[in-house]
Design a protein around this motif. Structure first.
Motif, PDB file in Angstrom:
ATOM      1  N   MET A  64     -86.494   3.845  52.028  1.00 44.82           N
ATOM      2  CA  MET A  64     -86.627   3.958  53.483  1.00 44.82           C
ATOM      3  C   MET A  64     -85.456   4.714  54.120  1.00 44.82           C
ATOM      4  N   LEU A  65     -84.542   5.219  53.312  1.00 44.33           N
ATOM      5  CA  LEU A  65     -83.347   5.867  53.858  1.00 44.33           C
ATOM      6  C   LEU A  65     -83.681   7.046  54.767  1.00 44.33           C
ATOM      7  N   ALA A  66     -84.708   7.810  54.415  1.00 48.39           N
ATOM      8  CA  ALA A  66     -85.049   8.996  55.201  1.00 48.39           C
ATOM      9  C   ALA A  66     -85.564   8.648  56.588  1.00 48.39           C
ATOM     10  N   GLY A  67     -85.928   7.381  56.795  1.00 46.60           N
ATOM     11  CA  GLY A  67     -86.525   6.979  58.060  1.00 46.60           C
ATOM     12  C   GLY A  67     -85.538   6.572  59.126  1.00 46.60           C
ATOM     13  N   ILE A  68     -84.239   6.519  58.802  1.00 49.29           N
ATOM     14  CA  ILE A  68     -83.257   6.131  59.815  1.00 49.29           C
ATOM     15  C   ILE A  68     -82.132   7.154  59.862  1.00 49.29           C
ATOM     16  N   ARG A  69     -81.513   7.225  61.016  1.00 48.53           N
ATOM     17  CA  ARG A  69     -80.355   8.074  61.231  1.00 48.53           C
ATOM     18  C   ARG A  69     -79.304   7.260  61.975  1.00 48.53           C
ATOM     19  N   THR A  70     -78.083   7.683  61.865  1.00 47.98           N
ATOM     20  CA  THR A  70     -77.040   7.178  62.748  1.00 47.98           C
ATOM     21  C   THR A  70     -76.677   8.330  63.681  1.00 47.98           C
ATOM     22  N   TYR A  71     -75.937   8.032  64.736  1.00 50.56           N
ATOM     23  CA  TYR A  71     -75.636   9.099  65.686  1.00 50.56           C
ATOM     24  C   TYR A  71     -74.685  10.133  65.102  1.00 50.56           C
ATOM     25  N   THR A  72     -74.115   9.849  63.931  1.00 54.37           N
ATOM     26  CA  THR A  72     -73.217  10.815  63.292  1.00 54.37           C
ATOM     27  C   THR A  72     -73.983  11.960  62.650  1.00 54.37           C
ATOM     28  N   GLU A  73     -75.291  11.797  62.471  1.00 47.29           N
ATOM     29  CA  GLU A  73     -76.070  12.798  61.769  1.00 47.29           C
ATOM     30  C   GLU A  73     -76.731  13.754  62.759  1.00 47.29           C
ATOM     31  N   GLY A 113     -80.987  -4.132  77.886  1.00 43.42           N
ATOM     32  CA  GLY A 113     -80.047  -4.484  76.823  1.00 43.42           C
ATOM     33  C   GLY A 113     -79.335  -3.292  76.232  1.00 43.42           C
ATOM     34  N   PHE A 114     -79.120  -2.268  77.042  1.00 42.92           N
ATOM     35  CA  PHE A 114     -78.529  -1.020  76.562  1.00 42.92           C
ATOM     36  C   PHE A 114     -77.018  -1.095  76.697  1.00 42.92           C
ATOM     37  N   GLY A 115     -76.281  -0.610  75.686  1.00 41.96           N
ATOM     38  CA  GLY A 115     -74.826  -0.725  75.695  1.00 41.96           C
ATOM     39  C   GLY A 115     -74.103   0.400  76.402  1.00 41.96           C
ATOM     40  N   PHE A 116     -74.824   1.487  76.754  1.00 41.31           N
ATOM     41  CA  PHE A 116     -74.245   2.631  77.452  1.00 41.31           C
ATOM     42  C   PHE A 116     -73.094   3.278  76.673  1.00 41.31           C
ATOM     43  N   HIS A 117     -73.220   3.285  75.350  1.00 42.68           N
ATOM     44  CA  HIS A 117     -72.228   3.985  74.537  1.00 42.68           C
ATOM     45  C   HIS A 117     -72.355   5.486  74.793  1.00 42.68           C
ATOM     46  N   ALA A 118     -71.230   6.160  74.814  1.00 37.51           N
ATOM     47  CA  ALA A 118     -71.211   7.574  75.188  1.00 37.51           C
ATOM     48  C   ALA A 118     -72.115   8.416  74.296  1.00 37.51           C
ATOM     49  N   GLN A 119     -72.118   8.118  72.975  1.00 38.15           N
ATOM     50  CA  GLN A 119     -72.914   8.937  72.065  1.00 38.15           C
ATOM     51  C   GLN A 119     -74.416   8.779  72.337  1.00 38.15           C
ATOM     52  N   ASN A 120     -74.826   7.610  72.796  1.00 35.72           N
ATOM     53  CA  ASN A 120     -76.240   7.402  73.122  1.00 35.72           C
ATOM     54  C   ASN A 120     -76.599   8.044  74.465  1.00 35.72           C
ATOM     55  N   LEU A 121     -75.687   7.968  75.402  1.00 39.91           N
ATOM     56  CA  LEU A 121     -75.936   8.580  76.706  1.00 39.91           C
ATOM     57  C   LEU A 121     -76.057  10.096  76.599  1.00 39.91           C
ATOM     58  N   ARG A 122     -75.366  10.680  75.625  1.00 44.89           N
ATOM     59  CA  ARG A 122     -75.471  12.136  75.454  1.00 44.89           C
ATOM     60  C   ARG A 122     -76.904  12.552  75.148  1.00 44.89           C
TER      61      ARG A 122
END
Length: 308
Positions: free
Chosen positions: A230-239, A263-272
């Protein structure tokens, strides 16, 4: 029913109602799993998750250097998590360490499936279905109730046409609940499956697999699976490689009259990922989890340039 378009941006805090872990808990559990320790020349770890190590051992037992890189990567990941905001932040620090990143993603898959298995939306061991009252006090039921109000049963397949989910979580709680809620109100299983399959569901970081048997990479809610598959099915924001159509995401947010953050954390990388090239005025509502009131002004400042 929703006559205007809305976008529901879903973060980890939205899963707490269903006993899903917040990011800090997920990170702590993963750190404990990958902090491998070996004593007295033993091949089995005295610390760290033995099932996880056995998964690695079965795959790389003939490649000891690779196996050693994984165990070292696990300890580096545990150390990085100790001072990181989230697992993704730790993986960003270690993005040049292939084994550490792979191990982190393996752990995410294992942890999410385990959390699903123990969640309020877990399948009944007696019936193999969701209990009728399971999750009825959660937010998905509230949204479901609003979506189907004023909609004839013959038109129920249109109830979610104006809703777009931007789901930053790896779990399938939304699909799980809606699939059985539709059947609860009398929709036959095949049609319920089609409706869930047709949801406007954008997953920037992917998921642990499809909930529906008719879709490839099907994984039962809380089911057992080889996480390597299942590795191909997920990403992290670093990718850099995206798992979604970024144009679809922008259009959904641009056209929405209401953007609801749950329930959103408003992390900068997600807001981008939510940056709009042509911001338009719209209603924005948000809930958070485990944040103090004083941070509200910070969140508003981060959101205003995107949706003003």
């Amino acid at each position: 029913m929703f006559n205007s378009r809305i976008a529901v941006v879903v973060g980890a805090g939205a899963g707490v109602e269903y006993n899903m872990p917040l990011g800090y808990k997920l990170a702590a559990d993963i750190a404990e799993d990958v902090r491998f320790r070996f004593e007295h020349y033993s091949h089995a770890p005295s610390k760290g998750d033995r099932d996880l190590f056995n998964l690695l051992f079965r795959r790389y037992q003939t490649d000891k250097p690779k196996l050693d890189r994984f165990t070292r990567g696990g300890n580096e990941l545990a150390a990085a998590i100790s001072s990181a905001v989230s697992v993704d932040d730790a993986l960003f620090q270690l993005s040049e360490n292939v084994e550490a990143v792979t191990l982190g993603k393996l752990c995410i898959i294992r942890s999410i499936l385990k959390a699903e298995q123990n969640s309020a939306l877990a399948l009944s061991s007696r019936t193999g279905r969701l209990d009728e009252d399971a999750g009825r006090d959660g937010w998905v039921e509230q949204l479901f109730s609003m979506a189907i109000t004023g909609v004839k049963k013959s038109e129920i397949h249109t109830a979610f046409d104006n809703i777009t989910f931007v789901n930053f979580n790896y779990d399938r709680c939304i699909e799980q609940y809606l699939y059985f809620a539709l059947q609860r109100i009398g929709i036959e299983e095949p049609q319920a499956a089609l409706i869930v399959a047709g949801l406007n569901m954008i997953r920037p970081y992917g998921s642990v697999g499809s909930l529906l048997p008719s879709i490839p990479n099907h994984v039962l809610f809380g089911g057992a699976v080889d996480p390597f598959e299942m590795l191909a099915g997920i990403r992290t924001y670093t990718e850099n490689e995206s798992l979604h159509d970024s144009g679809h995401l922008v259009n959904a947010l641009q056209e929405a009259k209401l953007v609801l953050f749950l329930g959103f954390g408003f992390h900068a990388q997600n807001l981008r990922l939510l940056q709009l090239p042509d911001p338009r005025a719209k209603h924005v509502m948000a809930t958070v989890k485990r944040f103090i009131k004083q941070t509200g002004s910070i969140f508003k400042a981060r959101l205003a340039p995107r949706f003003a």
